[in-house]
Design a protein around this motif. Structure first.
Motif, PDB file in Angstrom:
ATOM      1  N   ASN A 333       0.906  -1.132  -0.098  1.00  0.00           N
ATOM      2  CA  ASN A 333      -0.103   0.189  -0.082  1.00  0.00           C
ATOM      3  C   ASN A 333       0.967   1.326  -0.099  1.00  0.00           C
ATOM      4  O   ASN A 333       0.226   2.311  -0.189  1.00  0.00           O
ATOM      5  CB  ASN A 333      -0.908   0.058   1.252  1.00  0.00           C
ATOM      6  N   ALA A 334       2.268   1.128   0.346  1.00  0.00           N
ATOM      7  CA  ALA A 334       2.905   2.383   0.403  1.00  0.00           C
ATOM      8  C   ALA A 334       3.490   2.908  -0.850  1.00  0.00           C
ATOM      9  O   ALA A 334       4.256   2.495  -1.529  1.00  0.00           O
ATOM     10  CB  ALA A 334       4.310   2.036   1.446  1.00  0.00           C
ATOM     11  N   ARG A 335       2.657   3.720  -1.272  1.00  0.00           N
ATOM     12  CA  ARG A 335       2.999   4.585  -2.538  1.00  0.00           C
ATOM     13  C   ARG A 335       1.880   5.669  -2.923  1.00  0.00           C
ATOM     14  O   ARG A 335       1.118   6.027  -1.759  1.00  0.00           O
ATOM     15  CB  ARG A 335       2.775   3.552  -3.597  1.00  0.00           C
ATOM     16  N   ARG A 336       1.987   6.269  -3.885  1.00  0.00           N
ATOM     17  CA  ARG A 336       1.210   7.341  -4.199  1.00  0.00           C
ATOM     18  C   ARG A 336       0.105   6.913  -4.950  1.00  0.00           C
ATOM     19  O   ARG A 336       0.040   5.993  -5.761  1.00  0.00           O
ATOM     20  CB  ARG A 336       1.783   8.417  -5.191  1.00  0.00           C
ATOM     21  N   TRP A 337      -1.220   7.380  -4.514  1.00  0.00           N
ATOM     22  CA  TRP A 337      -2.515   6.776  -4.998  1.00  0.00           C
ATOM     23  C   TRP A 337      -3.177   8.002  -5.894  1.00  0.00           C
ATOM     24  O   TRP A 337      -3.245   9.161  -5.163  1.00  0.00           O
ATOM     25  CB  TRP A 337      -3.416   6.076  -4.046  1.00  0.00           C
ATOM     26  N   ALA A 338      -4.138   7.792  -6.743  1.00  0.00           N
ATOM     27  CA  ALA A 338      -4.670   8.861  -7.400  1.00  0.00           C
ATOM     28  C   ALA A 338      -6.142   8.522  -7.102  1.00  0.00           C
ATOM     29  O   ALA A 338      -6.572   7.155  -7.392  1.00  0.00           O
ATOM     30  CB  ALA A 338      -4.453   8.920  -8.753  1.00  0.00           C
ATOM     31  N   ILE A 339      -6.780   9.435  -6.416  1.00  0.00           N
ATOM     32  CA  ILE A 339      -8.399   9.083  -5.987  1.00  0.00           C
ATOM     33  C   ILE A 339      -9.044   9.877  -6.846  1.00  0.00           C
ATOM     34  O   ILE A 339      -9.146  11.161  -6.712  1.00  0.00           O
ATOM     35  CB  ILE A 339      -8.366   9.384  -4.504  1.00  0.00           C
ATOM     36  N   GLU A 340      -9.971   9.572  -7.601  1.00  0.00           N
ATOM     37  CA  GLU A 340     -10.802  10.240  -8.388  1.00  0.00           C
ATOM     38  C   GLU A 340     -12.176   9.905  -8.458  1.00  0.00           C
ATOM     39  O   GLU A 340     -12.793   8.600  -8.180  1.00  0.00           O
ATOM     40  CB  GLU A 340     -10.216   9.958  -9.817  1.00  0.00           C
ATOM     41  N   GLY A 341     -13.135  10.871  -8.735  1.00  0.00           N
ATOM     42  CA  GLY A 341     -14.638  10.712  -8.454  1.00  0.00           C
ATOM     43  C   GLY A 341     -15.141  11.113  -9.620  1.00  0.00           C
ATOM     44  O   GLY A 341     -14.754  12.270 -10.163  1.00  0.00           O
ATOM     45  N   ASP A 342     -16.365  10.862 -10.249  1.00  0.00           N
ATOM     46  CA  ASP A 342     -17.124  11.461 -11.265  1.00  0.00           C
ATOM     47  C   ASP A 342     -18.546  11.650 -10.986  1.00  0.00           C
ATOM     48  O   ASP A 342     -19.475  11.615 -11.789  1.00  0.00           O
ATOM     49  CB  ASP A 342     -16.875  10.325 -12.608  1.00  0.00           C
ATOM     50  N   GLY A 343     -18.617  11.739  -9.520  1.00  0.00           N
ATOM     51  CA  GLY A 343     -20.082  11.908  -9.106  1.00  0.00           C
ATOM     52  C   GLY A 343     -20.871  10.739  -8.752  1.00  0.00           C
ATOM     53  O   GLY A 343     -21.915  10.924  -8.153  1.00  0.00           O
ATOM     54  N   THR A 344     -20.382   9.749  -9.113  1.00  0.00           N
ATOM     55  CA  THR A 344     -21.093   8.135  -8.932  1.00  0.00           C
ATOM     56  C   THR A 344     -19.964   7.371  -8.667  1.00  0.00           C
ATOM     57  O   THR A 344     -20.156   6.742  -7.240  1.00  0.00           O
ATOM     58  CB  THR A 344     -21.838   7.782 -10.151  1.00  0.00           C
ATOM     59  N   ALA A 345     -19.124   6.946  -9.298  1.00  0.00           N
ATOM     60  CA  ALA A 345     -18.071   5.785  -8.656  1.00  0.00           C
ATOM     61  C   ALA A 345     -16.775   6.642  -8.371  1.00  0.00           C
ATOM     62  O   ALA A 345     -16.357   7.778  -8.587  1.00  0.00           O
ATOM     63  CB  ALA A 345     -17.549   5.144  -9.959  1.00  0.00           C
ATOM     64  N   LEU A 346     -15.852   5.855  -7.329  1.00  0.00           N
ATOM     65  CA  LEU A 346     -14.707   6.378  -6.900  1.00  0.00           C
ATOM     66  C   LEU A 346     -13.646   5.121  -7.537  1.00  0.00           C
ATOM     67  O   LEU A 346     -14.057   4.287  -7.522  1.00  0.00           O
ATOM     68  CB  LEU A 346     -14.875   6.359  -5.484  1.00  0.00           C
ATOM     69  N   ARG A 347     -12.674   6.027  -8.124  1.00  0.00           N
ATOM     70  CA  ARG A 347     -11.601   4.951  -8.561  1.00  0.00           C
ATOM     71  C   ARG A 347     -10.312   5.430  -7.816  1.00  0.00           C
ATOM     72  O   ARG A 347      -9.963   6.571  -7.557  1.00  0.00           O
ATOM     73  CB  ARG A 347     -11.276   5.343 -10.048  1.00  0.00           C
ATOM     74  N   CYS A 348      -9.776   4.387  -7.381  1.00  0.00           N
ATOM     75  CA  CYS A 348      -8.295   4.632  -6.706  1.00  0.00           C
ATOM     76  C   CYS A 348      -7.261   3.779  -7.323  1.00  0.00           C
ATOM     77  O   CYS A 348      -7.360   2.479  -7.242  1.00  0.00           O
ATOM     78  CB  CYS A 348      -8.195   4.448  -5.221  1.00  0.00           C
ATOM     79  N   GLY A 349      -6.160   4.247  -7.930  1.00  0.00           N
ATOM     80  CA  GLY A 349      -5.091   3.470  -8.476  1.00  0.00           C
ATOM     81  C   GLY A 349      -3.863   3.987  -8.317  1.00  0.00           C
ATOM     82  O   GLY A 349      -3.583   5.312  -7.890  1.00  0.00           O
ATOM     83  N   PRO A 350      -2.623   3.310  -8.545  1.00  0.00           N
ATOM     84  CA  PRO A 350      -1.477   3.875  -8.392  1.00  0.00           C
ATOM     85  C   PRO A 350      -1.385   4.972  -9.462  1.00  0.00           C
ATOM     86  O   PRO A 350      -1.807   5.289 -10.350  1.00  0.00           O
ATOM     87  CB  PRO A 350      -0.467   2.932  -9.224  1.00  0.00           C
ATOM     88  N   SER A 351      -0.536   5.988  -8.635  1.00  0.00           N
ATOM     89  CA  SER A 351      -0.268   7.291  -9.472  1.00  0.00           C
ATOM     90  C   SER A 351       1.297   7.340 -10.117  1.00  0.00           C
ATOM     91  O   SER A 351       2.201   6.969  -9.058  1.00  0.00           O
ATOM     92  CB  SER A 351      -0.654   8.550  -8.589  1.00  0.00           C
ATOM     93  N   GLY A 352       1.432   8.110 -11.028  1.00  0.00           N
ATOM     94  CA  GLY A 352       2.818   8.368 -11.624  1.00  0.00           C
ATOM     95  C   GLY A 352       3.262   9.559 -11.290  1.00  0.00           C
ATOM     96  O   GLY A 352       4.438  10.036 -11.933  1.00  0.00           O
ATOM     97  N   ALA A 353       2.308  10.558 -10.643  1.00  0.00           N
ATOM     98  CA  ALA A 353       2.584  11.799 -10.142  1.00  0.00           C
ATOM     99  C   ALA A 353       4.058  11.891  -9.516  1.00  0.00           C
ATOM    100  O   ALA A 353       4.240  11.030  -8.573  1.00  0.00           O
ATOM    101  CB  ALA A 353       1.802  12.613  -9.542  1.00  0.00           C
ATOM    102  N   SER A 354       4.820  13.020  -9.698  1.00  0.00           N
ATOM    103  CA  SER A 354       6.061  12.950  -9.008  1.00  0.00           C
ATOM    104  C   SER A 354       5.915  13.700  -7.625  1.00  0.00           C
ATOM    105  O   SER A 354       6.930  13.588  -6.630  1.00  0.00           O
ATOM    106  CB  SER A 354       7.059  14.093  -9.826  1.00  0.00           C
TER     107      SER A 354
END
Length: 411
Positions: A333-354
């Motif tokens: 679990n130890a990493r950067r995660w991108a948490i994104e929502g579209d008003g219905t679903a929540l998505r959480c996946g690994p992020s490549g952001a610096s």
């Protein structure tokens, strides 16, 4: 998989060891359980021995942990599979030797390998499980009030409440519970076996001097489970009503069944075991300040897999935030995660952001995961770092829940 650093052997429970397992649990909790109780607990908790683990020294069980295979309602989403962690013990003779850490290490590794994303537990002591990435996510309240002060601001029409036999309760209560659980995040589903335990299992030694369990229902809309501790003073009856659980599918049925409870003869005091923090009862009472509320045992949540867990819940908001998660106990679990929502679903996946917008430990993220704790609360305690201005507000919106999470019972 066994950690090479485990001080004791951690092994799955064999089918012929279930009674020894439950006796070890009872010993660790200061009980000497009779054969009937041991058999009952084996049936309740060890139906699938492969979900149970033991720590051993030689041939002796000196630590235990098991999992109830459950589902938990999530915000704006259907219920998801959830591990109900229970019967976690260390023998009194082996405290502070790494037994619990070894059990937690093996259990979380196993849950992750099997694809479980959520785990929950009730902690006998609140200091224990934070080190394993659990966070207090669902809070509830205990209440006390004297009958004198239970008048409603708006009178309620009396309702026909039925006193139920065990057989009737097993038929009528579970559908009401399920209807409530479907729309309340944090509620755990109750299996038929667990319902038999919660309604029919009522040994006199577990009653603490109170009566047996009474179960009442109002149509198919509300039910309550309670006991009465009888007492008398020089002025007359002085009994205490102990409300174990009271749930309803609509407001009027809820008001009516609580009015019934407040009107039971000979009762002068009411003790309420577990109320949701957003329970409407204080708003119904004319003298609401007379309802004395105190914190009850919270439900702890573990995000076994951060991405999978958060992606199973929904959201009412859109936008995104990058979260840098630290997790000393579950390194996947130890990493950067991108948490994104579209008003219905929540998505959480690994992020490549610096860079990340928020830095947070896995336990604190678990506390936020059901919407019952606001990020600002943890930030004020120094437990979250906002790295990008406005990021906490975005995170709060994405993880918000339509109502406060709640679970009605301990396990």
């Amino acid at each position: 998989m066994q950690s090479p650093n485990a001080p004791y052997a951690i092994l799955p429970l064999a089918a012929d060891e279930v009674q020894a397992f439950m006796r070890a649990v009872g010993h660790a909790f200061g009980r000497t359980d009779d054969d009937e109780l041991v058999a009952h607990l084996v049936e309740l908790e060890l139906g699938d021995p492969s979900l149970s683990l033991t720590a051993r020294e030689g041939g002796r069980i000196i630590g235990t942990a098991t999992v109830l295979d459950a589902t938990m309602t999530l915000p704006a989403a259907p219920a998801a599979r959830c591990a109900g962690v229970t019967s976690v013990t260390t023998a009194p003779t082996h405290r502070r030797r790494g037994v619990l850490t070894s059990l937690m290490r093996r259990q979380l590794d196993d849950l992750h390998e099997r694809g479980w994303a959520w785990a929950t537990l009730y902690a006998s002591e609140s200091a224990i499980y934070g080190r394993y990435g659990y966070g207090a996510a669902i809070h509830s309240l205990a209440g006390r009030i004297d009958r004198t002060w239970t008048t409603y601001t708006t009178p309620v029409e009396p309702a026909a409440v039925d006193q139920l036999t065990v057989t009737e309760a097993l038929d009528r209560v579970p559908p009401i519970y399920a209807a409530v659980a479907d729309r309340v995040p944090g509620m755990l589903a109750v299996s038929p076996l667990l319902w038999r335990h919660r309604i029919a299992w009522d040994p006199a030694g577990d009653r603490g001097g109170a009566s047996g369990r009474f179960v009442v229902a109002l149509d198919d809309r509300a039910y309550a489970m309670y006991r009465i501790r009888t007492d008398w003073s020089s002025e007359g009856p002085d009994a205490t009503l102990q409300v174990e659980e009271c749930l309803a599918t609509d407001v009027e049925a809820h008001r009516q069944i609580w009015s019934f409870l407040f009107g039971i003869d000979l009762v002068q005091h009411i003790a309420i075991q577990r109320l949701a923090v957003d329970h409407p009862l204080p708003w119904w009472l004319a003298e609401r300040q007379r309802l004395r509320l105190s914190a009850s045992m919270p439900l702890y949540v573990r995000l076994v897999d951060v991405g999978a867990a958060l992606s199973q819940r929904g959201t009412r908001h859109d936008g995104g935030v990058v979260v840098d998660v630290s997790d000393r106990f579950c390194p996947w679990n130890a990493r950067r995660w991108a948490i994104e929502g579209d008003g219905t679903a929540l998505r959480c996946g690994p992020s490549g952001a610096s860079t990340a917008d928020v830095a947070i430990d896995a336990g604190e993220l678990a506390s936020l995961s059901l919407g019952g704790v606001h990020p600002d609360e943890l930030a004020r305690a120094g437990l979250i770092d906002e790295l990008t201005p406005g990021a906490l507000a975005r995170l709060a919106a994405l993880l918000a829940s339509d109502r406060q999470p709640y679970n009605a019972f301990t396990f």
